[in-house]
Design a protein around this motif. Sequence first.
Motif, PDB file in Angstrom:
ATOM      1  N   ASP A 247      -0.022   3.069  10.967  1.00 20.19           N
ATOM      2  CA  ASP A 247      -0.771   2.950   9.721  1.00 20.19           C
ATOM      3  C   ASP A 247       0.139   2.530   8.565  1.00 20.19           C
ATOM      4  N   GLN A 248       1.395   2.202   8.870  1.00 17.98           N
ATOM      5  CA  GLN A 248       2.321   1.729   7.851  1.00 17.98           C
ATOM      6  C   GLN A 248       2.158   0.233   7.606  1.00 17.98           C
ATOM      7  N   LYS A 249       2.697  -0.260   6.490  1.00 19.42           N
ATOM      8  CA  LYS A 249       2.568  -1.674   6.134  1.00 19.42           C
ATOM      9  C   LYS A 249       3.230  -2.567   7.174  1.00 19.42           C
ATOM     10  N   ASP A 250       4.443  -2.216   7.581  1.00 17.55           N
ATOM     11  CA  ASP A 250       5.172  -2.983   8.593  1.00 17.55           C
ATOM     12  C   ASP A 250       5.580  -2.047   9.729  1.00 17.55           C
TER      13      ASP A 250
END
Length: 348
Positions: A247-250
Amino acid sequence: MVLSRTFVVFPLALLSLLNLGTLRSSELEEKPPAEPLGLKPVPWPKDNPYSASKAELGRLLYFDKRLSADGTVSCATCHKRECGFSDCKEIAVGINGHKGTRHSPTIINAAYYTHFFWDGRVDSLEEQCKGPIANTKEMAALKDAHEAHRECVNKVKSIAGYQPLFKKAFGVDQPTMEEIAQAIATFERTILSGNSPYDRYKAGDSSALTAEEIRGMAIYKKTGCVNCHGGFNFADDRFHNIGVGMDQKDPDPGRSAITGNPKDFGAFKTPTLRDTANASPYMHDGSLKTLEAVVEFYDKGGVPNKNLHPLIRPLHLSKEEKEALVSFLKALSGEGWQHVQEPGSFPQ
């Protein structure tokens, strides 16, 4: 004549037996320590068999910060005994305060793995030992791995006190990176965990586990934990996407960065659960601080993503079931590593 022949033969036979006894005594000294209850024999490599002198040399090197470029970081910096041979930090920190990208996994029972690092990029403990020495976020100042290894080797060679130890362990007094890695790997293969309450219970001691721990074991099996954390080492040595960090950006690509296979995106190596109670925080990013948090993560079904393992789904456990499961996980804490101590002094 008969008496004479008997007199001559008997001492020769006795001498032979004494020599045999001496040989066997010597062989026994080179046998590795016995594995604790519940573990299989350690698979010692044919090209790096156990010897007591090699293990002791490896212990010195493991704790020696002089192997790093600036003399501030050792293997033990990120794999501390008091942290269950992890480092009690979310993310590893190397020389000059450089922050890594992943949590330091425990090396307890690493002797049984066939893949190393969270992404499985090497297939031997010897190669794993070489990695941090050449990593600028861990122990190296030079970006070229060969140059970083050469710098480390030259440092070790410059320490006169190490020369007789390498001579005894390997027959050489001018080591290469191979001997350094083999010595450290030999030491690490002696860091084991077995003879836990669970092992004693399985061996027939019905009092070794409490009623709650036994209930937790049943929940462990019913919920499917055993599918990935199975076998005597509670790890399948495979790679799975359970949603951590997805669920993180990268998101960390995990195993796919090694295989190039999109299906491996977000997949990481299954760690052993033995002594997991002593090796917090958890997951490849150190994002879960407690075993209770780990159970909650699985109970919610991980983090949905296209590669989520099909067995990761909401469990809907009750509060009591969660507590029993955590109790069982704590009952996997055993013996075989607590004796390890940092050397009081190092070769000079």
